[in-house]
Scaffold this active site. Sequence first.
Site, PDB file in Angstrom:
ATOM      1  N   ARG A  64       0.814  -1.251   0.041  1.00 15.58           N
ATOM      2  CA  ARG A  64      -0.039   0.174  -0.134  1.00 15.58           C
ATOM      3  C   ARG A  64       0.798   1.387  -0.091  1.00 15.58           C
ATOM      4  NH1 ARG A  64      -2.775  -3.861   3.058  1.00 15.58           N
ATOM      5  NH2 ARG A  64      -1.848  -3.177   4.783  1.00 15.58           N
ATOM      6  N   GLU A 101       5.195 -10.927  14.426  1.00 11.85           N
ATOM      7  CA  GLU A 101       4.598 -11.507  15.851  1.00 11.85           C
ATOM      8  C   GLU A 101       4.655 -13.058  15.848  1.00 11.85           C
ATOM      9  OE1 GLU A 101       0.338 -11.554  18.440  1.00 11.85           O
ATOM     10  OE2 GLU A 101       0.752 -10.358  16.579  1.00 11.85           O
TER      11      GLU A 101
END
Length: 182
Positions: A64, A101
């Site tokens: 993006r 993560e």
Amino acid sequence: MDIDAYLRSRIRTVADWPQPGVRFRDITPLLLDPRAMRVLVDQFVWRYMDPARRPDVVAGIDARGFIIGSVVAFELGVGFVPVRKKGKLPFETLSESYALEYGSATVEVHSDALRAGQRVLLIDDLIATGGTMLAAHRLLQRLGASVVEGAAIVDLPELGGSAALRAAGLELFTLLQFDARD
């Protein structure tokens, strides 16, 4: 016009995506609205027309960051450098890995994308934990670039990314902040 409220109203929050407990900030409605897109781009262009902040090149982070970064580069009349996910660039690259993560990821840039000393604006849509932008920042520095600023549409400060980026010495500009309650 309250520009913050105007842009914020065009960012959709999607609950529990991509996993339970995550509130995903979706900029696609903002991109779909031509007036909102113009207002968004103008916010960045006006900031980076200032000679003290003006870049020689805009670097956009996959994917993006490409959308906003390439338009901002065009409007400023400067070049654009894509910072891609690993394995997407066809020429010799430099790579930088970072922790996620649940694992790790790698971003790459062409080894000849920048010349030493060029002023670069690093841009993405959103700052969460800051890992991707920090890795991209390190890549640009390895090429000898001077990163003028990191920029994003949305900051999620509760996730600590913007604080980590600033602690690493990257100046940062974001248009909007969302917290867990927004």
